[in-house]
Design a protein around this motif. Structure first.
Motif, PDB file in Angstrom:
ATOM      1  N   VAL A 146      -2.953   3.447 -22.248  1.00 28.35           N
ATOM      2  CA  VAL A 146      -4.029   2.431 -21.520  1.00 28.35           C
ATOM      3  C   VAL A 146      -4.515   2.600 -20.281  1.00 28.35           C
ATOM      4  CG1 VAL A 146      -4.731  -0.077 -21.156  1.00 28.35           C
ATOM      5  CG2 VAL A 146      -2.980   0.680 -22.829  1.00 28.35           C
ATOM      6  N   ALA A 147      -5.904   2.965 -20.001  1.00 27.69           N
ATOM      7  CA  ALA A 147      -6.494   3.068 -18.775  1.00 27.69           C
ATOM      8  C   ALA A 147      -6.896   1.626 -17.825  1.00 27.69           C
ATOM      9  CB  ALA A 147      -7.422   4.046 -18.811  1.00 27.69           C
ATOM     10  N   VAL A 148      -6.413   1.462 -16.842  1.00 26.35           N
ATOM     11  CA  VAL A 148      -6.856   0.224 -16.300  1.00 26.35           C
ATOM     12  C   VAL A 148      -7.655   0.845 -14.983  1.00 26.35           C
ATOM     13  CG1 VAL A 148      -5.972  -1.730 -14.980  1.00 26.35           C
ATOM     14  CG2 VAL A 148      -4.616  -1.115 -16.799  1.00 26.35           C
ATOM     15  N   VAL A 149      -8.879   0.348 -14.883  1.00 23.27           N
ATOM     16  CA  VAL A 149      -9.767   0.546 -13.795  1.00 23.27           C
ATOM     17  C   VAL A 149      -9.792  -0.230 -12.638  1.00 23.27           C
ATOM     18  CG1 VAL A 149     -12.183   1.731 -13.331  1.00 23.27           C
ATOM     19  CG2 VAL A 149     -11.233   2.368 -15.600  1.00 23.27           C
ATOM     20  N   GLY A 150      -9.460   0.001 -11.520  1.00 14.08           N
ATOM     21  CA  GLY A 150      -9.525  -0.886 -10.336  1.00 14.08           C
ATOM     22  C   GLY A 150      -8.071  -1.459 -10.048  1.00 14.08           C
ATOM     23  N   SER A 151      -7.434  -1.349  -8.944  1.00 16.68           N
ATOM     24  CA  SER A 151      -6.252  -1.837  -8.585  1.00 16.68           C
ATOM     25  C   SER A 151      -6.130  -2.877  -7.680  1.00 16.68           C
ATOM     26  CB  SER A 151      -5.535  -0.481  -7.881  1.00 16.68           C
ATOM     27  OG  SER A 151      -5.798  -0.312  -6.632  1.00 16.68           O
ATOM     28  N   GLY A 152      -6.958  -3.959  -7.732  1.00 23.78           N
ATOM     29  CA  GLY A 152      -6.880  -5.218  -7.031  1.00 23.78           C
ATOM     30  C   GLY A 152      -6.012  -5.988  -7.848  1.00 23.78           C
ATOM     31  N   PRO A 153      -5.769  -7.207  -7.600  1.00 20.78           N
ATOM     32  CA  PRO A 153      -5.018  -8.307  -8.249  1.00 20.78           C
ATOM     33  C   PRO A 153      -4.875  -8.099  -9.648  1.00 20.78           C
ATOM     34  CG  PRO A 153      -6.497  -9.353  -6.868  1.00 20.78           C
ATOM     35  CD  PRO A 153      -6.707  -8.112  -6.643  1.00 20.78           C
ATOM     36  N   ALA A 154      -6.221  -8.139 -10.157  1.00 20.10           N
ATOM     37  CA  ALA A 154      -6.286  -8.121 -11.725  1.00 20.10           C
ATOM     38  C   ALA A 154      -5.835  -6.957 -12.500  1.00 20.10           C
ATOM     39  CB  ALA A 154      -7.743  -8.466 -12.235  1.00 20.10           C
ATOM     40  N   GLY A 155      -6.221  -5.926 -11.936  1.00 29.23           N
ATOM     41  CA  GLY A 155      -5.818  -4.434 -12.429  1.00 29.23           C
ATOM     42  C   GLY A 155      -4.080  -4.280 -12.424  1.00 29.23           C
ATOM     43  N   LEU A 156      -3.531  -4.668 -11.035  1.00 26.24           N
ATOM     44  CA  LEU A 156      -2.399  -4.648 -10.846  1.00 26.24           C
ATOM     45  C   LEU A 156      -1.371  -5.613 -11.753  1.00 26.24           C
ATOM     46  CD1 LEU A 156      -2.026  -4.890  -7.053  1.00 26.24           C
ATOM     47  CD2 LEU A 156      -1.621  -2.775  -8.510  1.00 26.24           C
ATOM     48  N   ALA A 157      -1.817  -6.604 -12.143  1.00 25.40           N
ATOM     49  CA  ALA A 157      -1.138  -7.689 -12.854  1.00 25.40           C
ATOM     50  C   ALA A 157      -1.293  -7.162 -14.369  1.00 25.40           C
ATOM     51  CB  ALA A 157      -1.614  -9.055 -12.974  1.00 25.40           C
ATOM     52  N   ALA A 158      -2.461  -6.594 -14.816  1.00 25.56           N
ATOM     53  CA  ALA A 158      -2.634  -6.277 -16.196  1.00 25.56           C
ATOM     54  C   ALA A 158      -1.669  -5.064 -16.379  1.00 25.56           C
ATOM     55  CB  ALA A 158      -4.138  -5.758 -16.408  1.00 25.56           C
ATOM     56  N   ALA A 159      -1.770  -3.950 -15.246  1.00 26.21           N
ATOM     57  CA  ALA A 159      -1.132  -2.609 -15.679  1.00 26.21           C
ATOM     58  C   ALA A 159       0.426  -2.861 -15.781  1.00 26.21           C
ATOM     59  CB  ALA A 159      -1.336  -1.550 -14.482  1.00 26.21           C
ATOM     60  N   GLN A 160       0.909  -4.088 -14.899  1.00 26.28           N
ATOM     61  CA  GLN A 160       2.464  -4.237 -14.740  1.00 26.28           C
ATOM     62  C   GLN A 160       2.858  -4.783 -16.130  1.00 26.28           C
ATOM     63  OE1 GLN A 160       4.382  -7.068 -12.136  1.00 26.28           O
ATOM     64  NE2 GLN A 160       5.591  -5.322 -11.539  1.00 26.28           N
TER      65      GLN A 160
END
Length: 491
Positions: A146-160
């Motif tokens: 999975v690629a998550v684009v953007g490391s703000g709070p939404a991207g961080l939460a989804a990636a984790q």
């Protein structure tokens, strides 16, 4: 329920602040959190309501009565377990969330609400201190990428969340450090960046791959409203991501700043807030900057009365501004809301931030007509008072005024995410220019493009950090279900 009569016996306790004269000399956090006894007393005020509206008032649906009770009983470790079950990053929300949960508190109907945010802050700070925050590695790997684009709070939460489900997650960030607007939009004196750094270490231990300095989809945007911090060193195409990964989640921020196209807009000294705030955070991190914006010794006018404007006020005072004035086009709201009318919803009322207390003149119902300059530099601006008439804002005759201004900061909010990212993937946009994706039923957060999802500001537009965390968590569940047919991840 900790103490049956606690809400009648104890008053609300506010977190403290370091003195103004002391805190404006630096960019470090200055909030003085609750001690154990104070947190216990605040927990005792929780009424264990039959219908706890605080839960629904909180976008991530924190189980608030439970952790309030556990703090009252001194069971901090289980209080952390309850908090951690719904919120990936309580240290962010415990510092910068406006606390809609407190507005929804039943005690708030006719009293001061429980200090939920301060209890959350106390729980997570204790959890880090005690070493309870540890990596949660997946029991097995799925083999899905999975690629998550953007490391703000939404991207961080989804990636984790996706990494904990066993997927191989790569988090892409166009800037040189992880964090998105947490890193480069929120001043250090509100959120020290060490809180982001230790979460990054946790996520790396959980298997998330981080790629910084990578711009996904092409150009960062065009036009004055798209002046965003961007230090990308390489570019990855949308086609490359969709080919290499089994799913792509777009979780970038709403970075198109709202502009003010009045005469004199081109003058030197008129800047977007998101030109000033990121550079100050970079300077605090030790970066060497050229031609940095400075408010030292200047008459500063901040246009926009929201949180970003408040951040500009606090930053300008720390620079040593000669004066700071903040404009808001809307009328001055009441000091106290009409609780029987608005509870349990978020009320409109006058909010005075810690930055305002450090020194600022606030003007309401005021609109800027022009920026006035000399030799290409801003020297003043002309305003007029406005009022609501026939459902729209109209100018009040005879109220024009000229204000001295050496630096003007535009903090009027953000309109939509950078369009080029969505266009590169071929994602349909809604009427506001955000990614079009539903949050209802099966396939929520999915866009019109196969295996491409969108969440956070990218989907809902400019919003709160706590809403971004919620969307990141929910989108992760949808991506997980898309990849393996079902999902055990919580929403």
């Amino acid at each position: 329920m900790g103490k049956v009569t606690g809400f009648m016996e104890f008053e609300r306790i506010e977190e403290g602040y370091a003195p103004v004269a002391e805190r404006v000399k630096h960019y470090k956090e200055f909030v003085i959190g609750l001690d154990d006894a104070q947190a216990k007393q605040q927990g005792a005020r929780c009424m264990d309501c039959g219908t706890p509206f605080c839960n629904s008032g909180c976008p991530v649906n924190n189980i608030i009565p439970d952790f309030n009770d556990l703090v009252f009983r001194g069971d901090w470790k289980n209080a952390f377990a309850v908090l951690d079950s719904t919120n990936n990053f309580p240290e962010f929300t415990g510092r910068i969330c406006p606390a809609p949960c407190e507005a929804a508190c039943v005690l708030n109907i006719n009293n001061d609400p429980v200090g939920i945010k301060s209890i959350e802050h106390a729980i997570i700070d204790r959890a880090w201190h005690e070493g309870w925050v540890v990596p949660k590695k997946p029991a097995h790997k799925t083999g899905k990428k999975v690629a998550v684009v953007g490391s703000g709070p939404a991207g961080l939460a989804a990636a984790q969340q996706l990494a904990r489900a066993g997927h191989d997650v790569t988090l892409f960030e166009k800037n040189d450090r992880i964090g998105g607007l947490l890193r480069y939009g929120i001043p250090d004196f509100k959120l020290d960046k060490s809180h982001i750094d230790r979460r990054v270490e946790q996520m790396q231990a959980e298997g998330v791959t981080l790629r910084t300095g990578v711009l996904v989809g092409g150009m960062p945007g065009e036009g004055p409203g798209a002046k965003v911090t961007n230090l990308a060193k390489e570019t990855v195409s949308a086609a490359q991501l969709t080919q290499e990964f089994d799913a792509v989640l777009l979780a970038g921020g709403a970075e198109q700043s709202r502009d003010l196209p009045v005469p004199g807009r081109e003058l030197d000294g008129v800047h977007f807030a998101m030109e000033l705030l990121p550079q100050q955070n970079r300077a605090n991190a030790g970066d060497k900057l050229k031609d940095a914006i400075s408010a030292k010794g200047k008459h500063v006018i901040v246009i926009g009365g929201g949180d970003t404007g408040s951040d500009c006020v606090g930053t300008s005072n720390r620079h040593g501004a000669k004066s700071v004035t903040q404009f808001e086009v809307m009328p001055m709201p009441p000091e106290e809301e009409n609780k029987p009318l608005v509870w349990p919803y978020w009320p409109i009322k006058l909010r005075t931030s810690s930055s305002h207390e450090e020194g600022a003149q606030r003007e309401f119902a005021i609109s800027t007509k022009s920026f006035n300059g000399d030799k290409g530099k801003i020297k003043s601006l002309t305003t007029v008072q406005v009022e609501f008439k026939d459902g729209k804002l109209t100018e009040v005759p005879g109220t024009e005024k000229e204000w001295p201004a050496d630096l003007v900061l535009l903090a009027m909010g953000f309109t939509n995410p950078v369009a080029s990212v969505l266009e590169a993937f071929g994602v349909d946009k809604d009427a506001r220019g955000n990614a079009k994706a539903t949050t209802d039923g099966a396939g929520s957060y999915a866009t019109n493009v196969k295996k491409v999802f969108a969440a956070g500001d990218m989907r809902r537009g400019q919003s709160l950090v706590v809403w971004a965390i919620r969307e990141g968590r929910q989108a992760a569940r949808s991506v997980d279900a898309f990849l393996i047919g079902s999902s055990d991840l919580p929403r």
